[in-house]
Design a protein around this motif. Sequence first.
Motif, PDB file in Angstrom:
ATOM      1  N   LYS A 134       0.840  -1.201   0.000  1.00  0.00           N
ATOM      2  CA  LYS A 134       0.000   0.000   0.000  1.00  0.00           C
ATOM      3  C   LYS A 134       0.874   1.250   0.000  1.00  0.00           C
ATOM      4  CE  LYS A 134      -3.882  -1.995   2.458  1.00  0.00           C
ATOM      5  NZ  LYS A 134      -4.917  -1.778   3.454  1.00  0.00           N
TER       6      LYS A 134
ATOM      7  N   LYS B 148       0.348   5.630   0.147  1.00  0.00           N
ATOM      8  CA  LYS B 148      -0.543   6.786   0.283  1.00  0.00           C
ATOM      9  C   LYS B 148       0.290   8.035   0.059  1.00  0.00           C
ATOM     10  CE  LYS B 148      -3.630   9.165   3.483  1.00  0.00           C
ATOM     11  NZ  LYS B 148      -4.229   9.154   4.819  1.00  0.00           N
TER      12      LYS B 148
ATOM     13  N   ASN C  82      -4.378   7.006  -2.888  1.00  0.00           N
ATOM     14  CA  ASN C  82      -4.114   5.713  -2.253  1.00  0.00           C
ATOM     15  C   ASN C  82      -4.026   4.658  -3.338  1.00  0.00           C
ATOM     16  OD1 ASN C  82      -4.409   6.159   0.751  1.00  0.00           O
ATOM     17  ND2 ASN C  82      -6.324   7.032   0.012  1.00  0.00           N
TER      18      ASN C  82
ATOM     19  N   ASP D  28      -3.120   0.386  -3.770  1.00  0.00           N
ATOM     20  CA  ASP D  28      -2.741  -0.883  -3.150  1.00  0.00           C
ATOM     21  C   ASP D  28      -2.788  -1.992  -4.193  1.00  0.00           C
ATOM     22  OD1 ASP D  28      -5.391  -2.582  -2.752  1.00  0.00           O
ATOM     23  OD2 ASP D  28      -5.883  -0.544  -2.107  1.00  0.00           O
TER      24      ASP D  28
ATOM     25  N   SER E  20      -2.422  -6.358  -4.283  1.00  0.00           N
ATOM     26  CA  SER E  20      -2.413  -7.560  -3.452  1.00  0.00           C
ATOM     27  C   SER E  20      -2.186  -8.784  -4.324  1.00  0.00           C
ATOM     28  CB  SER E  20      -3.761  -7.750  -2.750  1.00  0.00           C
ATOM     29  OG  SER E  20      -4.115  -6.628  -2.006  1.00  0.00           O
TER      30      SER E  20
END
Length: 95
Positions: A12, A14, A23, A25, A27
């Motif tokens: 992540k 920011k 933001n 992210d 995964s």
Amino acid sequence: LARRPANKVVFKVKGEFSRLTANFDISYVGHRISDTAGTQLLKSYILGNLSLNYEVNESLDVFTRFENILDDKYEEITGYQTPKFSAFAGLKVRF
């Protein structure tokens, strides 16, 4: 355990630039078994999301969110597909 991957990695970031907040992210979710009997295997996937928020003034924010930006086809439960690339936008008003 069913639907629990052996490997999962989340990254992540920011950033805040004056009135803009971003933001991001990404995964990675590894292979996992879909049922308690251990007969169905769900493939691994990579999921990326991005959100932006701009504060126009102290009473108004404009925001946008992009989910599954890599447009990866994946299932969290066998037979139940998740949405492909999705985009959302809106306003937040404070009184």
